[in-house]
Scaffold this motif. Structure first.
Motif, short mmCIF file in Angstrom:
data_model
loop_
_atom_site.label_atom_id
_atom_site.label_comp_id
_atom_site.label_asym_id
_atom_site.label_seq_id
_atom_site.Cartn_x
_atom_site.Cartn_y
_atom_site.Cartn_z
N ASP A 79 13.08 -8.62 4.02
CA ASP A 79 13.01 -7.66 2.71
C ASP A 79 12.74 -8.30 1.54
O ASP A 79 12.10 -7.86 0.72
N ASN A 113 10.74 -1.34 8.79
CA ASN A 113 10.00 -1.96 7.65
C ASN A 113 9.53 -3.55 7.97
O ASN A 113 8.46 -3.86 7.76
N ASP A 116 6.74 -2.85 10.09
CA ASP A 116 5.37 -2.45 9.57
C ASP A 116 4.70 -3.53 8.66
O ASP A 116 3.36 -3.71 8.45
N LYS A 117 5.35 -4.58 8.17
CA LYS A 117 4.86 -5.68 7.46
C LYS A 117 4.66 -6.75 7.83
O LYS A 117 4.29 -7.73 7.29
N ARG B 215 15.77 4.43 3.79
CA ARG B 215 16.17 3.51 2.85
C ARG B 215 16.38 3.98 1.35
O ARG B 215 16.52 3.09 0.40
N ALA B 261 9.08 7.03 1.08
CA ALA B 261 9.44 5.61 0.86
C ALA B 261 10.76 5.62 -0.11
O ALA B 261 11.71 4.88 -0.06
N ALA B 277 4.89 6.51 1.50
CA ALA B 277 4.32 5.30 1.76
C ALA B 277 2.99 4.64 1.33
O ALA B 277 2.46 3.59 1.60
N SER B 303 7.59 2.19 -4.74
CA SER B 303 8.76 0.97 -4.15
C SER B 303 9.85 1.61 -5.54
O SER B 303 10.92 0.81 -5.06
#
Lengths: 319, 328
Positions: A79, A113, A116-117, B215, B261, B277, B303
């Motif tokens: 992250d 996350n 996904d990346k 998140r 997101a 997202a 973000s």
């Protein structure tokens, strides 16, 4: 948005040569930049601003399955690294010599996350040609690392005789017949044998080589073994999916890795899947080619697998 | 509803190039400020730039006059609207993963398994059984909640004789927040779920059913709803009664193609800003779920989001370094 960042996991028992490989990857002039997640600082001889120390925190997922584990520290570190994603082309994760590779691999499938990346490219295991045989007897971690690998560097080949080398290679093959094994001295390999493997990429599951399946060239390991199944009649998806899901739910802790290429009835596309313990990832890959043999193949690498039950269960999935 | 059909405020957005991953968007006084992945802080609605960290900014928070940032360079830095920076903590290079601001100027931060608090009485630290997942101060009383593996710890940093209280729940707990009245503590978990505790008696509240890890979470201005990401719509759990959401169904608003997101609740009205997202940014009215477009889907995920204290402006940023301010 952009391409997934490839992640290479470097494992290997204490003293096998992981750090040598890591330093080699970092120092060769390939023009690529890596973020490196290490278990101990100070081992890396190369200046690299993106070196992060890991804590090896293995977390169980709260879903009742003991094998559903992830590396909490990796999720946190990745992250953080992703905030500077323009700074590197790939991530190298070095595990400790005693680490189980499964939680590391599962992290890339179980955290959305991270998944996904980034994409797990391959688990690369460095094995000591002189000492591996002994470690396979007394260290379950060493066996797991071999069983789990996509690429194995059989290192320090200069320290053993050709006979010893052949013997240890057979031992590796008995545990994991599907990994690519490269003989090395001081981890000297072309980096394209280690990086960019796409071992977890469903698109790249091209073949499960039949010669491994039938030949008796290998001695069977008593504890960790691989079992390959095949079926010429097409499968019934309504039988196969419930079977495989129940299998990994029940036997997941014993199944280290699984891979399959499947031909379903009335389906022009081949279906591929792969798994780590009870985590499965699968998709249609492409249309079967004209003249291509439409055969389903399935491979399990695991501990104390019940081969007869697997064969019977798989046979019952025929349409 | 497709983004193209939603009434739009996009004309009132002033866009700017942040240049790297926007970690936080806040207001220092009247103007927007942004914390960036490459260690920079962008001030005065983007017209001024200062290098606060030598590496990535990992976490950020603001008290309205200064932007506090923690970095992978092991520093915790405060930057004011004029661009003056002050290094508050130098952790000798170890990542400062999280930070939180509390009442009465209290500051908390964490480095791996250690939580630190700075109050008027000085600095104290607490070792946790595993890495800290998140930090939040209770609204009153200088009490810090620290999440970790298998639960959350409630710690009074100014009362070292008081044993920290541990709220146990199996699994890995990440970001954490208190309700505005301090009665509930909510954590987001590694699994796609939230867990809540009633602080008074430890009563558990499980909030599950998400397709993805949550998140972002926030309470609405009146404290009656907990808004959360983790799905293709904003999930709202009712917190109006003393039992919280126990036995109740959540509400859902703002369903779109992409996942939510990040979200922030308007400081006064029943409105939520939700970033998706795919870069889409919407204002959603709680009463009926009506949506107003702030930004069309484009590029990376939203973000960072932050309202100005008066609720008349919203700052945002994206993973691919776009930012902007909406003035209402």
């Amino acid at each position: 948005m952009s391409e997934k960042i490839p992640v290479t996991v470097l494992t290997g028992y204490l003293g096998a040569g992981k750090t040598t490989l890591l330093n080699r990857i970092l120092s060769e002039p390939h023009g690529k930049k890596f973020a490196v997640i290490v278990n101990e600082f100070g081992e890396i001889g190369i200046d690299n601003e993106l070196v992060v120390g890991a804590d090896e925190e293995v977390f169980e997922m709260n879903n009742g399955c003991v094998c559903c584990t992830v590396r909490g520290d990796l999720i946190r570190i990745i992250d953080g690294l992703l905030k500077r994603r323009g700074r590197f082309d790939g991530i190298l994760v070095e595990t400790t010599g005693l680490a189980d590779p499964a939680p590391v691999a599962q992290t890339f499938f179980m955290d959305d996350n991270v998944g996904d990346k980034t994409a797990l490219d391959a688990v690369v295991t460095v094995a000591d040609a002189k000492w591996l045989k002994d470690r396979l007897k007394d260290a379950p971690e060493a066996k797991n690392q071999i069983a789990f690998a996509d690429v194995i560097l059989l290192n320090k080949t200069d320290l053993v005789t050709p006979e010893e080398l052949r013997e240890v290679e057979l031992r590796i093959r008995a545990i994991n017949p599907f990994a690519r094994v490269h003989r090395t001295e001081r981890c000297a390999v072309p980096l394209e044998w280690v990086l960019g493997q796409g071992a977890f990429d469903l698109e790249r599951i091209l073949a499960i080589e039949p010669e491994f399946l039938d030949s008796d060239l290998h001695t069977h390991d008593e504890e960790v073994q691989s079992i390959a199944l095949s079926s010429e009649p097409p499968l019934d998806p309504d039988k196969f999916f419930p079977w495989i899901q129940e299998l990994v739910a029940k036997e997941g802790p014993k199944i280290l890795r699984s891979k399959g290429i499947l031909s379903f009835k009335n389906d022009p596309q081949r279906f591929v899947f792969q798994g780590v313990h009870m985590v499965l990832d699968g998709d249609h890959q492409r249309t079967w080619k004209p003249g291509e043999k439409r055969e389903s193949r399935l491979v399990f690498i695991g501990r104390d697998l019940d081969e007869a039950a697997l064969r019977k269960g798989f046979a019952a999935c025929a349409a | 509803m497709a983004a193209a059909e939603i009434p739009s405020l996009a004309a009132k957005v002033r866009a700017l190039e942040a240049g790297s991953h926007v970690v936080a968007a806040v207001f220092l006084g009247e103007s927007a400020a942004y914390a960036l992945g490459e260690g920079e802080v962008l001030l005065a609605d983007g017209s001024k730039r200062t290098q606060a960290h030598a590496g990535a900014i990992l976490d950020a928070a603001s008290d309205g006059s200064r932007l506090f940032t923690s970095g992978d360079d092991g520093k915790l830095v405060a930057t004011n609207a004029e661009g003056a920076t002050e290094v508050l903590v130098d952790g000798m290079g170890k990542w400062i993963d999280h930070l939180a601001l509390g009442p009465d100027g209290a500051l908390a931060w964490s480095v791996g398994k250690t939580a630190h608090a700075r109050t008027k009485k000085g600095d104290r630290s607490l070792e946790l059984p595993s890495s800290v997942g998140g930090l939040a101060f209770a609204p009153k009383g200088l009490r810090l909640a620290i999440t970790h593996y298998n639960g959350a710890t409630l710690w009074f940093p100014n009362a070292p004789e008081a044993k920290p209280e541990i709220l146990v729940w199996k699994g890995s707990h990440l970001s954490v927040l208190f309700s505005a009245d301090g009665r509930f503590l909510i954590s987001s978990m590694q699994e796609p779920a939230l867990h809540g505790w009633r602080v008074a008696d430890g009563h558990h509240m499980r909030m599950t059913g998400y397709p993805a890890r949550v998140r972002s979470l926030a309470f609405t201005a009146d404290g009656k709803w907990l808004a959360s990401s983790g799905a293709n719509e904003v999930i709202l759990w009712p917190f109006g009664s003393k039992d919280g959401p126990t036995g109740k169904e959540p509400r859902m608003i703002g369903r779109q193609q992409a996942r939510v997101a990040i979200l922030v609740c308007h400081p006064k009205q029943e409105v939520i800003a939700a970033g998706y997202a795919d870069g889409l940014l919407l204002l959603l009215r709680l009463a009926d779920g009506a949506a107003i477009l702030v930004r069309q889907p484009e590029g990376g995920a939203v973000s960072a989001l932050g309202w100005r204290a008066d609720g008349q402006a919203l700052a945002f940023g994206t993973e691919d370094g776009k930012a902007g301010v909406l003035a209402l």
